[in-house]
Structures are given as structure tokens and as C-alpha cells.
Design an enzyme around this catalytic site. Sequence first.
Site, mmCIF file in Angstrom:
data_model
loop_
_atom_site.group_PDB
_atom_site.id
_atom_site.type_symbol
_atom_site.label_atom_id
_atom_site.label_comp_id
_atom_site.label_asym_id
_atom_site.label_seq_id
_atom_site.Cartn_x
_atom_site.Cartn_y
_atom_site.Cartn_z
ATOM 1 N N CYS A 12 -14.179 47.693 -40.219
ATOM 2 C CA CYS A 12 -15.000 47.609 -39.008
ATOM 3 C C CYS A 12 -15.488 49.095 -38.614
ATOM 4 O O CYS A 12 -14.798 50.120 -38.892
ATOM 5 C CB CYS A 12 -14.313 47.097 -37.844
ATOM 6 S SG CYS A 12 -13.544 45.525 -38.077
ATOM 7 N N ARG B 297 -18.664 50.823 -45.565
ATOM 8 C CA ARG B 297 -17.267 50.434 -45.141
ATOM 9 C C ARG B 297 -16.958 48.878 -45.453
ATOM 10 O O ARG B 297 -15.849 48.707 -45.550
ATOM 11 C CB ARG B 297 -16.968 50.897 -43.665
ATOM 12 C CG ARG B 297 -16.717 52.248 -43.334
ATOM 13 C CD ARG B 297 -16.904 52.579 -42.028
ATOM 14 N NE ARG B 297 -15.626 52.141 -41.268
ATOM 15 C CZ ARG B 297 -14.563 52.995 -40.829
ATOM 16 N NH1 ARG B 297 -14.606 54.289 -41.050
ATOM 17 N NH2 ARG B 297 -13.566 52.478 -40.505
ATOM 18 N N TRP C 28 -15.595 43.450 -39.875
ATOM 19 C CA TRP C 28 -14.804 42.812 -41.169
ATOM 20 C C TRP C 28 -13.819 41.902 -40.501
ATOM 21 O O TRP C 28 -12.883 42.257 -39.822
ATOM 22 C CB TRP C 28 -14.375 43.996 -41.807
ATOM 23 C CG TRP C 28 -13.398 43.594 -43.168
ATOM 24 C CD1 TRP C 28 -14.502 43.533 -44.376
ATOM 25 C CD2 TRP C 28 -12.294 43.355 -43.344
ATOM 26 N NE1 TRP C 28 -13.678 43.040 -45.166
ATOM 27 C CE2 TRP C 28 -12.318 42.979 -44.815
ATOM 28 C CE3 TRP C 28 -11.105 43.051 -42.551
ATOM 29 C CZ2 TRP C 28 -11.104 42.377 -45.401
ATOM 30 C CZ3 TRP C 28 -9.984 42.678 -43.343
ATOM 31 C CH2 TRP C 28 -9.967 42.406 -44.744
ATOM 32 N N ASN D 55 -12.033 48.309 -33.260
ATOM 33 C CA ASN D 55 -11.349 48.087 -34.651
ATOM 34 C C ASN D 55 -9.973 48.038 -34.651
ATOM 35 O O ASN D 55 -9.178 48.527 -33.635
ATOM 36 C CB ASN D 55 -11.735 49.397 -35.619
ATOM 37 C CG ASN D 55 -13.011 49.391 -35.589
ATOM 38 O OD1 ASN D 55 -13.890 48.529 -35.396
ATOM 39 N ND2 ASN D 55 -13.425 50.699 -36.144
ATOM 40 N N GLY D 56 -9.112 47.405 -35.537
ATOM 41 C CA GLY D 56 -7.576 47.273 -35.282
ATOM 42 C C GLY D 56 -7.412 45.828 -35.167
ATOM 43 O O GLY D 56 -8.138 44.875 -35.242
ATOM 44 N N GLU E 17 -6.238 49.884 -63.327
ATOM 45 C CA GLU E 17 -7.166 50.262 -62.475
ATOM 46 C C GLU E 17 -8.593 49.723 -63.279
ATOM 47 O O GLU E 17 -9.511 49.292 -62.255
ATOM 48 C CB GLU E 17 -7.323 51.900 -62.493
ATOM 49 C CG GLU E 17 -8.742 52.354 -62.056
ATOM 50 C CD GLU E 17 -9.039 52.080 -60.487
ATOM 51 O OE1 GLU E 17 -8.173 51.615 -60.205
ATOM 52 O OE2 GLU E 17 -10.173 52.432 -60.288
ATOM 53 N N LYS F 285 -11.132 47.218 -60.969
ATOM 54 C CA LYS F 285 -12.543 47.648 -60.851
ATOM 55 C C LYS F 285 -13.320 46.276 -61.144
ATOM 56 O O LYS F 285 -14.342 45.941 -60.461
ATOM 57 C CB LYS F 285 -13.053 48.645 -62.035
ATOM 58 C CG LYS F 285 -12.619 50.020 -61.386
ATOM 59 C CD LYS F 285 -13.309 50.537 -60.197
ATOM 60 C CE LYS F 285 -12.654 50.337 -59.026
ATOM 61 N NZ LYS F 285 -11.646 51.124 -58.713
ATOM 62 N N GLU G 25 -12.906 43.399 -58.459
ATOM 63 C CA GLU G 25 -13.416 43.890 -56.816
ATOM 64 C C GLU G 25 -14.930 43.747 -57.139
ATOM 65 O O GLU G 25 -15.643 43.282 -56.028
ATOM 66 C CB GLU G 25 -12.841 44.855 -56.306
ATOM 67 C CG GLU G 25 -13.131 46.204 -57.064
ATOM 68 C CD GLU G 25 -12.712 47.505 -56.211
ATOM 69 O OE1 GLU G 25 -12.538 47.219 -55.038
ATOM 70 O OE2 GLU G 25 -12.265 48.507 -56.921
ATOM 71 N N HIS H 35 5.452 38.540 -72.823
ATOM 72 C CA HIS H 35 6.445 37.759 -71.832
ATOM 73 C C HIS H 35 5.986 36.925 -71.058
ATOM 74 O O HIS H 35 6.443 36.630 -69.985
ATOM 75 C CB HIS H 35 7.228 39.072 -71.305
ATOM 76 C CG HIS H 35 8.149 39.953 -72.139
ATOM 77 N ND1 HIS H 35 9.261 39.511 -72.598
ATOM 78 C CD2 HIS H 35 7.965 41.144 -72.740
ATOM 79 C CE1 HIS H 35 9.557 40.416 -73.758
ATOM 80 N NE2 HIS H 35 8.683 41.524 -73.410
ATOM 81 N N LYS I 46 -14.237 49.618 -47.400
ATOM 82 C CA LYS I 46 -14.172 50.741 -48.055
ATOM 83 C C LYS I 46 -12.879 51.594 -47.492
ATOM 84 O O LYS I 46 -12.137 51.894 -48.196
ATOM 85 C CB LYS I 46 -15.358 51.595 -47.704
ATOM 86 C CG LYS I 46 -15.350 53.134 -48.337
ATOM 87 C CD LYS I 46 -15.239 53.072 -49.515
ATOM 88 C CE LYS I 46 -14.784 54.367 -50.366
ATOM 89 N NZ LYS I 46 -14.493 54.314 -51.931
HETATM 90 O O1 M6R Z 1 -8.816 55.197 -49.035
HETATM 91 P P1 M6R Z 1 -7.647 54.761 -49.778
HETATM 92 O O2 M6R Z 1 -7.623 55.640 -50.966
HETATM 93 O O3 M6R Z 1 -6.283 54.867 -49.071
HETATM 94 O O4 M6R Z 1 -7.954 53.091 -50.109
HETATM 95 C C1 M6R Z 1 -6.942 52.603 -50.913
HETATM 96 C C2 M6R Z 1 -7.586 51.178 -51.541
HETATM 97 O O5 M6R Z 1 -8.055 50.532 -50.245
HETATM 98 C C3 M6R Z 1 -8.690 51.451 -52.210
HETATM 99 O O6 M6R Z 1 -8.512 52.349 -53.457
HETATM 100 C C4 M6R Z 1 -9.327 50.193 -52.957
HETATM 101 O O7 M6R Z 1 -8.355 49.330 -53.631
HETATM 102 C C5 M6R Z 1 -10.600 50.429 -53.540
HETATM 103 N N1 M6R Z 1 -11.459 49.307 -53.144
HETATM 104 C C6 M6R Z 1 -10.519 50.307 -55.088
HETATM 105 O O8 M6R Z 1 -11.805 50.491 -55.858
#
Ligand code: M6R
Length: 610
Positions: A2, A27, A74, A100-101, A483, A487, A490, A506, A605
Site C-alpha cells: 500500500c 510497490r 494491496w 497502511n499496515g 533465487e 524469479k 514471481e 530425496h 515491492k
Molecule cells: O525489501 P526487501 O529486500 O526486504 O524485500 C524482501 C522481499 O520481499 C523481496 O526480496 C521479494 O522476495 C522480491 N519480490 C523478490 O524478487
Amino acid sequence: MCGIIGFTGRCEAAPILLEGLRRLEYRGYDSAGLVTGTGRQLHVRKKAGRLCELLRLLAAQPAAGCYGIGHTRWATHGPANDRNAHPHTDSRGWIAVVHNGVIDNYAVLREQLQRQGVVFRSDTDTEVLAHLIARCYQGDLVGAVQQALQLVRGTYGLAVVCQQEPGIIVAARLGSPLVIGSGRAGRYLASDAHALAGWVDKLHYLEDGQICQLSGEDCELFDQRLAPLTITLQDAPGELTDGLLDKGDYPHFMLKEIYEQPEALTNAMRGRLHEADATAHFGGLNLTAAQLRQVERIIITGCGTSYYAGLVGEYLIEELARLPVEVEYASELRYRHPPLDRHTILLAITQSGETADTLAAVREAKRRGQITLAICNVVGSSIAREADGGVYLHAGPEIGVASTKAFTAQCLVLTLLALYLGRLRHLSAAQGQRILQELRALPEAVRAAFACHTQVKSIAEKYAHVHNALYLGRQYLYPVALEGALKLKEISYIHAEGYPAAEMKHGPIALVDEHTPSVFLVPRGQVFDKVLANMQEIKARGGPIIAVVSGHDPEVAALADDVISIPHVPEYLQPIVAVVPLQLLAYEMALLRGCDVDRPRHLAKSVTVE
Ligand code: M6R
């Protein structure tokens, strides 16, 4: 997640609020809204979907007035629809709130209010705030907000207007960031300093528990009991420029940020390589060499990509500094009670510096008397300010929801930190010199890795239709496998799993079939032969293999269906180079599947709720 924007001053508020909301789009959000005021009337406009829906609504029903607040939502409580979009108002429509929150005790409060006859028009926790503030209101908005907040438990960054007090915005913060600023046209408020780019040259970041009242002429700051506080205006950070949200010649921020990595790495290293002492050095650790020699254990924490960078850090610090490291998801760590002694430090990794779980883990560690450090990208963010010391990435703003350049910059800063800690212990000057030399060559190696892009594109065409993918690597490249899988899932919504290659047998090997590609990370290194054997296991079961190798590798080529070549670098730097083709693969697959690369569904974000 948000976003909040607010303005009160000498010109129409709606265009400013809309531009601010546009800047906050990155965001992640699913609905947007704003409220402005003229005389003793509020004009609330809100709409589910993208900002263009709100724009369409405003074209039909303009919102006039020189003050107002806006929000991108959000969804947490209730689906993304017009009803649940912010602002929320009280029953009479006098008070409007954006928030927000999460209000933890909203269900109890909602029930109490309903018993008193209040009819709710949304499913949100925020609407409770609007009704509570209205009930406390006796001609003084800031007083009403302060009283209402005594009744709630949870986290908030909120902004409130009241039709009885034209031109006034009241804002409060507890656990969710807010920044206020002064500019020529008036006073501004935002959940993210980027939203105020070009409008303000001075900022004040609200601390938890602070409440402020803005008017076109003035900013007043109070503590939780409404005792006045002095505002400490800081210069807006240098990167707060209008050009910030410019994609340049790139179609997406994600691609731009992938290609910015060589420069981001150079910036993260700038001024930190210390030739004479054959080490790295940092300005903001706030710990002396003697204090750092006392450290016996490091706990690294973070979420998502930052957590994976932390896993790379574990290998780095253990190898270069011979210090025990544990890496823990911040969401788990914050509720755990690991035995910690005074020689253990907590190192938080976060791009945004606002991730709620990481912030809570830092606070919990501080409460228990631990020294806390942060590796962070956003200057002035909550975690950067909360930690005892830290290192900024200087990677430049990362706008794409999928983290790319922040990951490589995090791995680099962790390498510098490992070198520094290693040189305080057992690493020789000659070893230090060699590492410095290899670090200096790194940005060029990443640039050279972009040569694989065309080939990655054709691999993406071959596999864009799949439903599952596996990412496999060992040692330094195990976190990179995680990672790579993150990627892909997401931004392309393909189910992907990252594993240490040998773990396959396993369980996960049962998933292998001719429709499930396995992406193997096999640059030459100490476990090269072992990974080759793991590839054989997949091959024997008919699974297609995409292999990432350093240089030309005929042994791997004989087994793999597709081979992606990256430049040769030492093993401890491989994560930073090997992740590049994985970022590009995810990007190209997502494009082919018609996904919104920069704003993937359901994602935000910075995740400012727990
Ligand atoms: O801002 P931060 O690095 O603390 O964010 C952590 C995660 O939310 C962030 O890395 C998220 O997994 C990304 N969307 C990955 O691409």
C-alpha cells in the site's frame, strides 16, 4: 505494498495526488483512491484495478480542492473491489482515512462499534479507524486521531482529513513508514520518499509513535501523548529526482535494472576497496575493529531474495572469515528465542529497508541487547535508521517488483564484509590483494554475461509453455538456484523449485518428466563432478536440462539440451555472475506468457505487513 500520498497547499490537490500514486505504483497494488476537500465537503473517489480506472472515474466526477490524501491498496482484509479501496469514511462522511499496515484487534473493535449501531460498508480493518476517529472527534482532528489510536493494536501509517477542518491533514506512524516534506506549493506526505521527487527539498521521516498535523503553511509534530516535538528536516536524498521513474530505452524496469548491474556493483564497491591494507572498509558500521574481532557468530536475516543473498553470505563469511553464520527467515526469527550471547551480532539484509518482518527481527534483537547491522539499499529507510550500523548498497532505486540488481549488490557487499572480517582474523595480505583484484574485474564479468541474452531468449521460447521447472546448484550456487526459481515463479507464474542438486533424489526427482526442465548451475568448481553426476540422474529420467557453465564446457554440453555460457570467475563470485542468465530467463518467459513483468499479480515491492 500500500502507498500513501498527501498534499495541502496553494494548488489543486488531485493532480498532485494522482502523480504521487503513479510514482507509488511500483510497490504493487490492486485498487486506488483519493479524497479532496472544498469548503466543508469531502470528495471521495476510489476504484478497484489500476490507476487508469481511478483516472477514468475522476474524468467523469472530478475532485476539486487544494488538500487531500490518496492511497494505493494491496488487499489484506477483504478482496480488491471498489468498496474496500481506500479512503474509508465514517458514517456521516466527515472523516476520511487512508491506512497502511494491519489493525490486529479490528474484529473486536468492529463488533463493539456494530453493537453501538455503526454500519460497516467494507471488509477492511481500516474502516474501524474512520469510525473510531469520528467517535472521538470534538472539533480537534489531531486530538481525535490521538485518542482513537489509543484503542488500536497493530501497525499503521495513516493519513486523515476531516471536512470540519479544511486544509488540515493529520498523519501518524507505528511500524509503517511515513515521510513529510515542505515544498514551494505546500506540505506533502508520503509512505515513500520517492513519491515526493522534485516537489520537496527537505524531509522529515516520522518515527514510530509520532503524529503530525500538516496545513498549507505549517507542519506540527507530536508524540503519542500529543506533546509537541521539534521537526528535524533533512535534505531529501540525492537520488530523489524526477528522472527516477524513467525506464529510459528499456521496455521494463526489470530489464533496465538487470542491465544496470555492472554499474550498481561499481557503485557498491566505490571507495570501499582499501589497497594499502588489502581489505574493504565501510563508513557506517559504527563498530571498531576491536569490537568486530570479538564477534563469534553472525545471524543473518531477511526475506525473499534478500534471504537468499544472506545464504550466499553464509558461504562467504564462513569461508573468508571463518566465522559461524546462521541464516534465518525474518518472519521466523522474530518469534524465535535462539540463545544469543553478546558476541553474536544480527545482520539484516533488505533492499527496501521497510520489510515488516525484517524490521521486527531487528527490533527484537535490539531489545535483547544484540548489536544489529543492516545491509540496505534505501537511504533513510526504517531498518537503516533502526540498526546500530550498516552498509548501504548504493545500487540506485530498484523499481521492478522482482529484485535483481539489489541481489547482486547484496552479494557483493557481503563479499566485502567477509573480506573485511577475514582480514581482521586470518586472511593474509596476499589473499586480500587477490580478492581485491578479482572484485575489480567483477563488473566487467557481469557485463560480459549479458552476451547470453539472445540465446536465453530462444531457450525461453522453447520452454515458455511449461508448468513446472527445477533449479539446481550446489554450494555457492545453491542459493542462486533458489533465487532463479523465485524469479521465475514471481513474474511468469510458472511453478519452480530451487534445490541443492544432490537433494533431488530425496524426493523432488519424482517430479522429473519430459515437460519439466531442470536448470543446472555447473560452472567449474570444487563440486563440478558431483553436479555432473546429478545431471546424469535427471537425464536418465528423461528430464530436459538447461545448463549454465563457465566458458566452453564440452562435458556439460554432452549432457545438456541447452547450454548457457557465462564468464569464468572464482567460485565465491559465481553467484553474482550466474544469476544473470536466470534473471533474463525469468524475464523472457514472463514476456512470452504475457505477464506484467514489473507489477506481477498479488506482489508488492516492499512488504510492510507481517
Ligand atoms: O525489501 P526487501 O529486500 O526486504 O524485500 C524482501 C522481499 O520481499 C523481496 O526480496 C521479494 O522476495 C522480491 N519480490 C523478490 O524478487
